[in-house]
Write a protein that holds these residues in place. Structure first.
Motif, mmCIF file in Angstrom:
data_model
loop_
_atom_site.group_PDB
_atom_site.id
_atom_site.type_symbol
_atom_site.label_atom_id
_atom_site.label_comp_id
_atom_site.label_asym_id
_atom_site.label_seq_id
_atom_site.Cartn_x
_atom_site.Cartn_y
_atom_site.Cartn_z
ATOM 1 N N ARG A 25 -4.497 -0.468 22.475
ATOM 2 C CA ARG A 25 -5.147 -1.491 23.313
ATOM 3 C C ARG A 25 -6.454 -1.919 22.668
ATOM 4 N NH1 ARG A 25 -6.229 1.079 28.734
ATOM 5 N NH2 ARG A 25 -6.798 -1.022 29.366
ATOM 6 N N GLU B 177 -7.766 -5.793 23.403
ATOM 7 C CA GLU B 177 -7.711 -5.866 24.866
ATOM 8 C C GLU B 177 -8.901 -5.165 25.494
ATOM 9 O OE1 GLU B 177 -4.574 -3.603 26.840
ATOM 10 O OE2 GLU B 177 -5.924 -3.662 28.561
ATOM 11 N N ARG C 285 -10.802 -7.949 30.424
ATOM 12 C CA ARG C 285 -9.909 -7.190 31.276
ATOM 13 C C ARG C 285 -10.407 -5.785 31.531
ATOM 14 N NH1 ARG C 285 -4.180 -9.278 29.576
ATOM 15 N NH2 ARG C 285 -3.717 -10.380 31.492
ATOM 16 N N GLN C 286 -11.091 -5.261 30.515
ATOM 17 C CA GLN C 286 -11.540 -3.885 30.677
ATOM 18 C C GLN C 286 -12.452 -3.765 31.892
ATOM 19 O OE1 GLN C 286 -14.477 -2.616 28.116
ATOM 20 N NE2 GLN C 286 -14.308 -0.470 28.655
ATOM 21 N N ASN D 230 -12.077 -10.183 25.472
ATOM 22 C CA ASN D 230 -11.324 -10.077 26.709
ATOM 23 C C ASN D 230 -12.134 -9.317 27.734
ATOM 24 O OD1 ASN D 230 -9.469 -9.288 28.641
ATOM 25 N ND2 ASN D 230 -7.815 -9.469 27.148
ATOM 26 N N MET E 251 -2.707 -12.238 23.765
ATOM 27 C CA MET E 251 -3.090 -10.827 23.723
ATOM 28 C C MET E 251 -1.859 -9.941 23.757
ATOM 29 S SD MET E 251 -6.253 -10.755 23.442
ATOM 30 C CE MET E 251 -6.870 -9.159 23.936
ATOM 31 N N SER F 12 -5.788 -4.042 19.591
ATOM 32 C CA SER F 12 -5.320 -5.407 19.875
ATOM 33 C C SER F 12 -6.434 -6.270 20.451
ATOM 34 C CB SER F 12 -4.146 -5.369 20.857
ATOM 35 O OG SER F 12 -4.603 -5.059 22.154
ATOM 36 N N HIS G 73 1.529 -5.655 29.183
ATOM 37 C CA HIS G 73 0.802 -6.866 29.590
ATOM 38 C C HIS G 73 1.388 -7.484 30.852
ATOM 39 C CE1 HIS G 73 -2.502 -7.573 26.697
ATOM 40 N NE2 HIS G 73 -1.867 -6.571 26.119
ATOM 41 N N PHE H 264 -0.535 -7.175 20.858
ATOM 42 C CA PHE H 264 -0.319 -5.781 21.249
ATOM 43 C C PHE H 264 1.113 -5.335 20.947
ATOM 44 C CE2 PHE H 264 0.575 -2.680 24.727
ATOM 45 C CZ PHE H 264 -0.396 -1.751 24.416
#
Ligand code: ATP
Ligand code: MG
Length: 478
Positions: free
Chosen positions: A394, A399, A455-456, A453, A278, A397, A312, A282
């Motif tokens: 973001r 993310e 992560r959010q 992902n 990732m 990419s 990151h 990015f």
């Protein structure tokens, strides 16, 4: 002191150069062989050479500009080399000033141009002051034109163009190397890297910019010698990194840095970043858009780019902190500081740039808030644009979910009641759960890689405390 200095200058000839090729005579090439017509040269550079020559001195356009003109690239600036001393140069140009402490050079202003005029430098001798690794520490002796040529790094950079005669003085067969597309070192590459490890980075940057092959002797020692970069003062490394990242060929440079094992020494974390799928996507997207902007002549911001390069790392650090039970927003601030401190050991990221970087990062969780007054307040922030562009990157990419970036685009475009209608009811955790569901099906359509992902969720769901203001008191503006 003056006497000591004059003594040193005139004593110069008594010392044998160490490893540099002996004093070469220049081959003087006519237009037919180098192709530069004086009209191609900026008027400021031409006038500067003429004035110096009329004053009885030698004066040539030198270095990158000559190289670029022969390669068909528009030079970004012009350097002039002369046998006039800085004081003599200063006396010939009303709009000029002497700069630098150790080796003085003169900035000559001609219209809107600033020309850097330097006096021919002498070759290194046994007396040259070096650190324990062989890095040259002091470098302030004047010399002849051939000394000056021998001290330059690559053959393609040791070219001197005389605009009056339209000739190129070529001491080390630079024109032939340029035509054969080879980047060759003047002298013995290992010794020249020891003198100045930054030359390894320059080799990579110039080969990417000019699409040159590294001569095997230039390339071969780099991997083993890369660690010497650690001895380079951080401020110099930072300048060199900026040149590389804003060369318009950053993607190619970073690829070549990685191939040559140089990324470890430069940004200590660049290797880690590029190893995370990732992170790599990015960083590459950011570098691609930077390259495009540079090539279109648009403004680029170091803070923005460094924010992307290190993001990151911040994310990983932040995640680890939250897993350890730290409160989200303070944990983010701690993560930002830790990542920047680590970089600062190697790269002298200035305080102002560090402040700007933190503002961009700190805006990211705030974009999650799409209720109440927050979105209006964010729009007013001087760093909003940079933060929003960062958010889009973001999303692109993969993310984060593209929804947020799209929402902010609509919010900016709308006004009055339409803008208000976009606001999400401020229902706290419920709103976030809704977003979590949409997250899994969305692929954004604007370059998201569908990497799924989560992560959010990790930042969004714990984003309870909104910072009272963005961190860092650095003024906005790029
Ligand atoms: P560009 O301007 O495209 O970034 P450049 O080669 O002109 O590339 P500058 O930093 O402007 O780079 O340097 C001007 C000239 O000074 C070079 O062409 C080279 O002749 C000389 N030079 C710069 N850095 C070094 C170095 N580390 N060692 C030896 N010579 C150098
Ligand atoms: Mg230059």
């Amino acid at each position: 002191m003056l006497r000591k200095f004059i003594h040193r200058v005139f004593k110069r000839g008594e010392h044998k150069p160490l490893h540099l090729p002996g004093k070469a005579d220049a081959t003087v090439l006519p237009v037919a062989q180098h192709g530069i017509h004086r009209e191609q040269v900026s008027s400021g550079a031409r006038r500067t050479c003429e004035t110096l020559q009329q004053g009885g001195f030698k004066a040539y356009i030198v270095g990158g500009a000559v190289r670029d003109l022969i390669a068909g690239i528009h030079p970004k600036d012009y350097d002039v080399a002369t046998n006039a001393t800085p004081d003599q140069v200063r006396n010939l140009f009303r709009r000029s000033r002497i700069i630098g402490r150790r080796f003085q050079i003169v900035h000559v202003m001609q219209g809107g141009e600033t020309l850097e005029v330097s006096t021919f430098r002498g070759a290194h001798t046994e007396e040259t002051l070096k650190d324990e690794h062989g890095r040259v520490l002091r470098d302030n002796v004047w010399g002849s034109m051939s000394d000056d040529a021998a001290r330059r790094d690559f053959t393609v950079n040791a070219l001197y163009y005389d605009p009056s005669a339209e000739t190129v003085h070529d001491y080390h067969h630079g024109v032939a190397d340029l035509k054969q597309k080879v980047l060759r070192m003047i002298g013995e590459p290992k010794a020249r890297y020891r003198e100045d490890p930054v030359r390894m980075l320059r080799a990579v940057r110039l080969s990417a910019k000019l699409n040159l092959e590294l001569d095997p002797a230039v390339r071969e020692p780099i991997r083993a010698m890369a660690s010497l970069i650690e001895n380079v003062p951080p401020a110099r490394l930072f300048d060199e990194m900026l040149k590389l990242l804003f060369s318009g060929h950053a993607v190619e440079c970073v690829k070549r840095l990685r191939d040559d094992g140089l990324h470890h020494g430069v940004l200590p974390l660049l290797d880690v970043i590029l190893e995370q799928p990732m992170g790599e996507k990015f960083v590459m997207l950011a570098l691609e858009s930077t390259d495009q902007r540079v090539r279109e002549g648009k403004a680029v911001s170091p803070s923005y780019l460094f924010a992307t390069l290190l993001w990151h790392e911040v994310l990983a650090n932040w995640e680890a902190r939250k897993t350890r039970g730290e409160v989200a927003i303070p944990a983010l601030y701690e993560a930002m500081d830790e990542v920047l401190d680590l970089q600062a050991e190697k790269l002298a990221i200035t305080r102002r740039i560090a402040g700007d970087i933190k503002e961009i990062w700190a805006l990211q969780p705030r974009f999650e808030k799409r209720a109440g007054k927050t979105p209006y307040r964010l729009l007013e922030l001087p760093r909003f644009r940079a933060g929003y562009d960062f958010l889009c990157l973001r999303a692109q990419s993969g993310e984060i979910d593209d929804d947020i970036a799209q929402w902010w685009e609509r919010f900016q475009e709308a006004d009055g009641p339409a803008r208000e209608a976009l606001l999400v009811p401020d229902s706290g955790p419920r709103k976030r759960r809704r977003r979590r569901r949409s997250n899994s099906k969305s692929d954004g359509g604007s370059g998201g890689n569908g990497g799924g992902n989560d992560r959010q969720d990790a930042h969004g769901s714990t984003d309870k405390e909104e910072p009272a203001s963005t961190p860092g008191d650095a003024p906005g503006g790029e």
